[in-house]
Scaffold this active site. Sequence first.
Site, PDB file in Angstrom:
ATOM      1  N   ASP A  81       0.730  -1.048  -0.315  1.00 39.10           N
ATOM      2  CA  ASP A  81      -0.009   0.007   0.181  1.00 39.10           C
ATOM      3  C   ASP A  81       0.851   1.284   0.021  1.00 39.10           C
ATOM      4  O   ASP A  81       1.959   1.217   0.352  1.00 39.10           O
ATOM      5  CB  ASP A  81      -1.141   0.123   1.228  1.00 39.10           C
ATOM      6  CG  ASP A  81      -1.861  -1.064   1.314  1.00 39.10           C
ATOM      7  OD1 ASP A  81      -2.030  -1.758   0.239  1.00 39.10           O
ATOM      8  OD2 ASP A  81      -2.582  -1.559   2.201  1.00 39.10           O
ATOM      9  N   LYS A  82       0.274   2.466  -0.437  1.00 41.59           N
ATOM     10  CA  LYS A  82       1.208   3.618  -0.518  1.00 41.59           C
ATOM     11  C   LYS A  82       1.888   3.908   0.886  1.00 41.59           C
ATOM     12  O   LYS A  82       2.766   4.405   0.892  1.00 41.59           O
ATOM     13  CB  LYS A  82       0.113   4.647  -0.967  1.00 41.59           C
ATOM     14  CG  LYS A  82       0.865   6.013  -1.270  1.00 41.59           C
ATOM     15  CD  LYS A  82      -0.087   7.089  -1.972  1.00 41.59           C
ATOM     16  CE  LYS A  82       0.741   8.438  -2.425  1.00 41.59           C
ATOM     17  NZ  LYS A  82      -0.286   9.357  -2.991  1.00 41.59           N
TER      18      LYS A  82
END
Length: 247
Positions: free
Chosen positions: A106-107
């Site tokens: 995930d970012k």
Amino acid sequence: MAKQRLDKLLANQGFGSRTEVGKLIRSGTVQVEGKTVRCPSFACDPEKDNITIAGETLLYRPFIYLMMNKPAGVLSASRDHRAKTVVDLVPEHLRRKDLFPAGRLDKDTTGLLILTDDGQMAHRMLSPKKGIEKVYHVRVEGEVGKEQQDRFAKGIILADGTACLPARLDVLEEGHTPLLRVVIMEGKYHQIKRMLGVIGRPVLSLQRVSIGGLKLDETLCQGECRELTAEEIEEIWKRCPYPIERN
């Protein structure tokens, strides 16, 4: 091995774009079997022919494998017109045309990320059928005990009905915001956050620390990467130090 165009070969080995490599070849700095080649379309066999660039011998590698310590705020993607990606962080000399992250983080997730241009290797590593375990350190809100650990061991059912494989949940630091170790064998969308959300433990921070037997190199600063050694690549296929118990 089938012969390749010289410009395509050098571009795939990280010597620049096809245009840049074409200029390099035409400048007379590239030799094949001791003879200067100025034609970008010249066909050669990188596994048999001795190729030098400005006097340095080309060490041909059909694929490249990189370990990155992914920072928060960067997309796990090859390219994106709106945001910085992990490939944008790779130094020029390590870039390949088809480089991609093998499995997304995930970012806002940090830690171990493998980048490669070897699609078969990535598929093997990511397939749940291969049983390659991924280990994460997670800081959450709310105490965690045996009840939550047992639910992970049985396999969490996500809010949308998706069934997750059995996973391991260990408490490394206790308290109201404990540090957990989570071991999974798959990589569904936002999986760990969603699994912990089901048991009412919102995630504060998330870091991947190992894949199989390969651990994140702690000397790598966030955003840095380096090539994996042959020995490290073999470690990926070994069981992690904290395997999920099989019934």
